[in-house]
Design a protein around this motif. Structure first.
Motif, PDB file in Angstrom:
ATOM      1  N   LEU A 389       0.849  -1.181   0.000  1.00  0.00           N
ATOM      2  CA  LEU A 389       0.000   0.000   0.000  1.00  0.00           C
ATOM      3  C   LEU A 389       0.885   1.231   0.000  1.00  0.00           C
ATOM      4  O   LEU A 389       1.791   1.353   0.831  1.00  0.00           O
ATOM      5  N   SER A 390       0.673   2.103  -0.963  1.00  0.00           N
ATOM      6  CA  SER A 390       1.492   3.307  -1.050  1.00  0.00           C
ATOM      7  C   SER A 390       0.602   4.510  -1.298  1.00  0.00           C
ATOM      8  O   SER A 390      -0.567   4.373  -1.669  1.00  0.00           O
ATOM      9  N   GLY A 391       1.175   5.690  -1.083  1.00  0.00           N
ATOM     10  CA  GLY A 391       0.396   6.902  -1.232  1.00  0.00           C
ATOM     11  C   GLY A 391       1.167   7.976  -1.952  1.00  0.00           C
ATOM     12  O   GLY A 391       2.225   7.749  -2.542  1.00  0.00           O
ATOM     13  N   GLY A 392       0.643   9.196  -1.867  1.00  0.00           N
ATOM     14  CA  GLY A 392       1.238  10.306  -2.572  1.00  0.00           C
ATOM     15  C   GLY A 392       2.477  10.871  -1.931  1.00  0.00           C
ATOM     16  O   GLY A 392       3.142  11.733  -2.540  1.00  0.00           O
ATOM     17  N   ASP A 393       2.829  10.423  -0.719  1.00  0.00           N
ATOM     18  CA  ASP A 393       4.024  10.944  -0.050  1.00  0.00           C
ATOM     19  C   ASP A 393       5.242  10.055  -0.239  1.00  0.00           C
ATOM     20  O   ASP A 393       6.275  10.277   0.395  1.00  0.00           O
ATOM     21  N   GLY A 409       7.241  -0.500   7.034  1.00  0.00           N
ATOM     22  CA  GLY A 409       7.079   0.802   6.425  1.00  0.00           C
ATOM     23  C   GLY A 409       8.391   1.315   5.857  1.00  0.00           C
ATOM     24  O   GLY A 409       9.429   1.290   6.533  1.00  0.00           O
ATOM     25  N   LEU A 410       8.346   1.749   4.588  1.00  0.00           N
ATOM     26  CA  LEU A 410       9.533   2.260   3.917  1.00  0.00           C
ATOM     27  C   LEU A 410       9.194   3.558   3.210  1.00  0.00           C
ATOM     28  O   LEU A 410       8.086   3.724   2.681  1.00  0.00           O
ATOM     29  N   ARG A 411      10.147   4.449   3.202  1.00  0.00           N
ATOM     30  CA  ARG A 411      10.010   5.672   2.423  1.00  0.00           C
ATOM     31  C   ARG A 411      10.820   5.482   1.142  1.00  0.00           C
ATOM     32  O   ARG A 411      12.056   5.489   1.162  1.00  0.00           O
ATOM     33  N   LEU A 412      10.117   5.333   0.003  1.00  0.00           N
ATOM     34  CA  LEU A 412      10.785   4.999  -1.249  1.00  0.00           C
ATOM     35  C   LEU A 412      11.225   6.232  -2.030  1.00  0.00           C
ATOM     36  O   LEU A 412      12.322   6.267  -2.574  1.00  0.00           O
ATOM     37  N   PHE A 413      10.348   7.224  -2.106  1.00  0.00           N
ATOM     38  CA  PHE A 413      10.609   8.372  -2.967  1.00  0.00           C
ATOM     39  C   PHE A 413      10.241   9.656  -2.229  1.00  0.00           C
ATOM     40  O   PHE A 413       9.501   9.645  -1.237  1.00  0.00           O
ATOM     41  N   GLU A 443      12.047   6.710 -11.887  1.00  0.00           N
ATOM     42  CA  GLU A 443      12.833   5.753 -11.111  1.00  0.00           C
ATOM     43  C   GLU A 443      11.947   4.576 -10.712  1.00  0.00           C
ATOM     44  O   GLU A 443      10.821   4.751 -10.239  1.00  0.00           O
ATOM     45  N   MET A 444      12.461   3.364 -10.888  1.00  0.00           N
ATOM     46  CA  MET A 444      11.734   2.143 -10.537  1.00  0.00           C
ATOM     47  C   MET A 444      12.616   1.296  -9.628  1.00  0.00           C
ATOM     48  O   MET A 444      13.805   1.096  -9.908  1.00  0.00           O
ATOM     49  N   LEU A 445      12.038   0.828  -8.520  1.00  0.00           N
ATOM     50  CA  LEU A 445      12.758   0.028  -7.531  1.00  0.00           C
ATOM     51  C   LEU A 445      12.241  -1.399  -7.555  1.00  0.00           C
ATOM     52  O   LEU A 445      11.042  -1.653  -7.711  1.00  0.00           O
ATOM     53  N   TRP A 446      13.172  -2.321  -7.363  1.00  0.00           N
ATOM     54  CA  TRP A 446      12.835  -3.744  -7.247  1.00  0.00           C
ATOM     55  C   TRP A 446      13.127  -4.165  -5.822  1.00  0.00           C
ATOM     56  O   TRP A 446      14.246  -4.021  -5.326  1.00  0.00           O
TER      57      TRP A 446
END
Length: 1087
Positions: A389-393, A409-413, A443-446
């Motif tokens: 589950l991800s959002g706009g932040d 919980g991770l902060r990706l971008f 940017e795309m993360l695996w």
């Protein structure tokens, strides 16, 4: 000549216990209905007539235990009786002849047959006659009566088993149904009026006193007639049914309601109100035969496509139900067929359990925040699923659905997560899955995610990738290739990208807990890392650029899925097509594109089933459909409002489900798994007439007989690569080519002489209506593991349309625009173009065109270019045939010659050596672009026929001369002997053709001669629409007929021939004929 294999329209069907009989041409084929179904036997029954009806003897008498059933087969003026022995070896059926095996010639057309008392046959004959016939012994008439005033018959139904009670209902060309008794046949006792066209089929149900009629006015009527032939006056019409889009060819009664089959390819069950209760579609062409199995209610259909299908009763499809989702749902995802996840606009997540029938909160808002994205991956076992589950932040929450409180919980971008999805990755443990997330700036993360029972999922950052610049720069789907080390993904711009990936590097992030769905991270497990840890550490991994980019492959609407299957890559998009690709080194190469069915504008996903079927998921208008490529039918069609809303589909062996958002609520369509309604007993070939055929060669498969590989083109706009076996006498489709927008009228092959002995390789040119030409590379090899034992790979090489070429012409305002109705009538590959003077790998093909031109095209396979290089409008009328041939002088000098034939009966010969050489030179200088050259002046013109030339063949004699054979619309055949001579000493000198001799045979056939071949300088083979195949001896005094064979392909369009040397040293000639079907014949070479 002797028939080896036959593919013909299915014109009759009959159930005999657990066996289904089908009439195809003069043959009857048996199919098992138990044990998965399959062919159970095949036998030629009628000599020169097609089987129009099969009638099994009631009670199955005639053998011990009722295992032998006698079946009457009739068609035209012929009648034969078969014995079907059920329950033989392997549970199959054996077909044997009764009554000495002779076919009875009755002298009048047989419209219907019915078994009468004493094992005799009651027959309805042409001219309104009813007869009782003793078929045993030599066959003789017992009783016969004729009814005057019946009119021209088109169909009939019989009732009664004795002469006193025998009654006949006959459908006439005037649209009436006449009913009379055999014992009182002076005039019809009643007439049923109402149809406005000829009555084509009747079915009478004696217990209910109902008669169903089908007509060419596209209607089906149900009549209450009581006892057939009894009473006075007209029977009342109970129901009039309209719903077919073409003539109705067959009708049966299931209980009190009719079931009909029409030339529109639909089998319709009618309701009590006269409306369509259920429509069954799947055949490629018109339906001709329909049968009902009394036990079980199964239906069988057959038609012009040569296919036989069994339709099992199926309960009505369920209706999508509203689930009453809490709040305003934004996205919906299925985590199994019985569990629905809904993400609300406020960011909360709720789950619906079908067993409990209620919603339960999973994460309260605002867990996802604004613009949330949700993805779920069910784990093996079906009870647990990993959720992302991800959002706009830019935050990502990972958790197991069984314990939503344990969240990683991770902060990706720094910005919003735009693309989020799980990708199948070979080699991962069952409790792990690969997740791909796209953020700002492409940017795309695996990430690899591991389920840990009782704890938050473990996360490992595996790679970073950079998508190409575009407006909508995020991924939509991805798949890891089985070869390892490579990742294929599609983006929202419609591009397909290939990245390198390695599982050796990566960064493991310890999970941070979010207790009870709260937004503040709290420690759980080690809990020492913060949400920003991914941002801090992802810089340690390199940002990989794509190895290969196919930009905008699926248009601007995006790629919807990427799938790997049997070494190939398949991609789908919202452009209504899916593409087959493979890896060439580390580059993606498109092999071909497929359009699975008409009207499917949006293809979402492909699913390959264990039984070899390909399911296509997509949207047809505002309906979600699951399309079966094997049966050509919609397995599911769910009205949902279209694909531009959130939706999800899930299936497993026990159930299927489709969830979508509509009118602010979550709707769920759920159905339990059950056997498919449709079962293909014999696969379809072409839905309309086969217009052309070419033999590619034979494939040897260890442990199997050699299979002949053919390519056929049809009026149904498709070309088909098929294997034809003389052992099973049936054809198996290997590949279907559907790139043409109009009929396929001509085929040509350019083989590879240096290809491996393990298979066949050739370039295939196909052309037809709308001035369209396509080119493919075919690779066929033995594959014992496949159902057909042959694997066929098709690579689309190039295409060409004259209207597109005209738009690129300079000064086109000064030219006459190409007629859009121009058709290519014939193709011929120019042989021997790879010489020292033509060092480039161009291949050339000549085309006969309906606009009066002869055109030559050049193909550069490496660059995938097909270019018009030369043309001539010398004929000024439709050109029907072209044939290219090569002349080699004693010194090695080559001359490329061409013969064209038109509708005026002329044969025109050209020397195209210079135009080809000039075109190759111009193409090399202009990098594949040029203006068409002129073919020049013809060398010789011969007026061979009085009208159109429909067949043409040229063969070189041992003396270096050329024998040219042709056949015409007037039924004549012509043969001439030509000699080639150079007009000077230099290689560039003109070429001369000398006519040495010519012979003709007027009225060689009773109809158009559409096929001719020179087998030897003294031996010719011709075939005509009169269904006669004639072998001719060419001698000094002309052409003498050696033998004539009747073949079973109506409306013959073309033939192809080849010779095979047997192990004994004997030479055999083979030929294949196409038209309304396909037939292969062979013969020993005459002395």
């Amino acid at each position: 000549m002797e028939s080896v294999a036959l593919v013909a329209p299915v014109t009759a069907l009959e159930f005999v216990g657990d066996v289904l009989l089908a009439g195809m041409g003069p043959e009857v084929a048996a199919f098992r209905l138990s044990g998965g179904g399959g062919p159970a036997g095949r036998r030629s029954v009628l000599c020169e007539a097609s089987v129009q009806g099969l009638r099994a003897e009631p009670g199955g008498g005639g053998g011990p235990g009722g295992t032998v059933v006698r079946v009457a087969a009739f068609g035209g003026r012929c009648l034969a009786v078969l014995a079907v022995r059920r329950g033989g070896a392997g549970g199959g059926a054996r077909l044997a002849a009764c009554g000495g095996g002779a076919v009875r010639e009755l002298g009048a057309r047989v419209w219907e047959a019915r078994w009468a008392a004493g094992g005799r046959l009651a027959l309805a004959l042409g001219g309104g006659a009813v007869a009782l016939y003793e078929w045993r012994g030599g066959g003789h008439w017992l009783r016969r009566a004729s009814c005057g005033g019946a009119g021209a018959l088109r169909c009939a139904a019989l009732a009664g088993t004795s002469w006193a009670r025998l009654a006949l209902a006959a459908g006439t060309a005037a649209g009436t149904v006449a009913v009379w008794r055999a014992a009182e046949a002076a005039a019809p006792r009643r007439r049923l009026r109402g149809h406005r066209g000829a009555v084509l089929a009747l079915c009478y149900a004696a217990p209910r006193g109902l008669l169903a009629s089908a007509s060419e006015d596209r209607s089906v009527r149900l009549w209450a007639v009581g006892e057939l032939g009894g009473g006075e006056g007209d029977g009342s019409c109970l129901m009039v049914c309209y719903g077919h889009g073409a003539r109705v060819a067959a009708v049966v009664l299931r209980g009190p309601l009719p079931v009909s089959a029409g030339e529109d390819g639909a089998c319709l069950e009618w309701g009590d109100d006269g409306g369509v209760g259920r429509a069954r579609r799947g055949h490629r062409g018109a339906l001709r035969a329909l049968a009902l199995r009394p036990a079980g209610g199964c239906l069988a259909t057959g038609g012009d496509d040569g296919g036989v299908r069994l339709w099992r009763p199926r309960r009505a499809a369920p209706v999508a139900a509203a689930l009453g989702a809490p709040g305003q749902p934004r996205a919906v995802v299925l985590a199994g067929p019985r569990r629905v996840l809904a993400l609300g606009e406020a960011g909360g997540l709720a789950a619906y359990e079908a067993a409990a029938g209620r919603w339960a909160p999973v994460l309260p808002p605002p867990a996802a925040g604004p613009r949330g994205v949700l993805a779920a991956a069910p784990l093996p076992g079906g009870d647990e699923a990993l959720c992302a589950l991800s959002g706009g932040d830019g935050r990502l929450l990972l958790f197991a659905l069984g314990r939503p409180g344990a969240v990683a919980g991770l902060r990706l971008f720094e910005g919003a997560v735009r693309g989020l999805g799980w990708a199948p990755r070979p080699g991962l443990p069952p409790d792990s899955a690969a997740l791909l997330a796209s953020g700002p700036d492409g940017e795309m993360l695996w990430l690899d995610v591991t389920h840990r029972p009782g704890r938050a999922p473990g996360v490992r950052l595996m790679g970073r990738y950079l998508l190409p610049p575009c407006k909508q720069r995020w991924h939509t789907c991805a798949a890891f290739l089985p070869q390892g080390g490579l990742l294929v993904c599609g983006d929202r711009r419609g591009s397909l990208l290939l990245f390198t990936c390695s599982s050796s590097s990566g960064w493991a992030a310890e999970s941070t807990g979010v207790a009870d769905g709260g937004t503040d991270p709290v420690s759980e497990d080690s809990g020492s890392e913060s949400e920003l840890s991914c941002l801090w550490h992802k810089g340690a991994l390199p940002l990989e650029a794509p190895l290969s980019v196919l930009f905008g492959l699926h248009g601007k609407t995006g790629v919807t899925s990427v799938t790997c299957h049997r070494g190939y890559i398949y991609s789908t998009g919202r452009d209504g097509v899916y593409r087959q690709l493979h890896l060439q080194g580390q580059q993606l190469e498109v092999l071909r594109k497929h359009r699975p069915c008409k009207g499917l504008q949006w293809i979402e996903e492909l699913r390959f089933t264990p039984d070899g079927d390909l399911l296509v998921l997509g949207f047809h208008a505002d309906n979600f459909v699951v399309w079966s490529s094997r049966t050509s039918e919609n397995l599911h069609c769910i009205p949902c409002g279209g694909g531009h809303r959130s939706w999800s589909y899930c299936n497993n062996p026990s159930a299927e489900a489709f969830a979508f958002i509509k009118c602010g609520d979550v709707m769920l369509y759920h159905c339990e798994a059950e056997p498919r309604e449709q079962h293909v007993l014999l696969a379809s070939l072409h839905g309309r007439e086969i217009t052309c055929v070419r033999r590619l060669g034979a494939v040897e498969v260890p442990g199997h007989t050699a299979l002949n590989i053919f390519i056929t083109g049809s009026e149904d706009t498709t070309a088909c690569v098929l294997a034809l076996s003389d052992h099973s006498r049936a054809a198996v489709s290997l590949a279907r080519l559907s790139d043409h927008i109009s009929s396929v009228r001509a085929l040509a092959l350019a083989g590879d002489e240096d290809f491996s002995d393990k298979g066949l390789s050739a370039l295939l040119f196909s052309a037809g209506g709308r001035a369209q030409m396509e080119c493919y590379r075919l690779l066929c090899a033995g594959d014992p593991d496949s159902e057909s034992t042959v694997a066929c790979q098709v690579v689309h090489v190039a295409s060409h349309r004259l209207d597109e070429h005209w738009e690129r012409k300079k000064n086109r305002h000064k030219l006459v625009k190409m007629d859009p109705e121009t058709r290519y009538m014939s193709l011929s590959v120019v042989p021997g173009t790879s010489t020292k003077k033509l060092p480039t790998p161009w291949k050339f093909v000549a085309a006969a065109c309906s606009d009066g031109s002869v055109r030559v095209f050049g193909l550069l396979e490496a660059a995938r270019k097909l270019v018009l290089v030369a043309e001539s409008f010398h004929h000024q009328r439709c050109v029907l045939k072209v044939e290219a041939f090569l002349h080699t002088q004693a010194g090695g000098e080559r001359r490329h010659l061409l013969c064209s034939a038109a509708t005026d009966g002329s044969l025109v010969f050209w020397d195209i050596t210079s135009p080809i050489a000039d075109a190759a030179d111009a193409l090399r200088r202009a990098e594949g672009e040029m203006q068409p050259l002129a073919l020049g002046t013809p060398l010789l013109t011969i007026m061979a026929h009085s009208c159109g030339v429909n067949s043409l063949h040229i063969r070189e004699t041992p003396e270096g001369r050329y024998l040219v054979a042709s056949g015409s619309d007037d039924g004549s055949i012509h043969a001439c002997l030509l000699e080639v001579a150079l007009g000077g000493d230099e290689a560039t000198a003109g070429t001369c053709l000398h006519l040495l001799e010519r012979v003709a045979r007027p009225c060689a056939h009773a109809a158009h001669v559409t096929g001719i071949r020179v087998l030897r300088p003294d031996l010719l083979l011709s075939a005509s629409v009169d269904q006669r195949l004639t072998l001719w001896r060419r001698g000094p005094d002309g052409l003498d007929a050696l033998s004539t064979t009747f073949f079973h392909v109506p409306d013959l369009a073309e033939l192809d021939c080849w010779e095979v040397a047997e192990a004994s040293g004997e030479l055999r000639y083979y030929c294949v004929l196409c038209g309304q079907g396909l037939e292969m014949l062979h013969s020993t070479a005459p002395p």
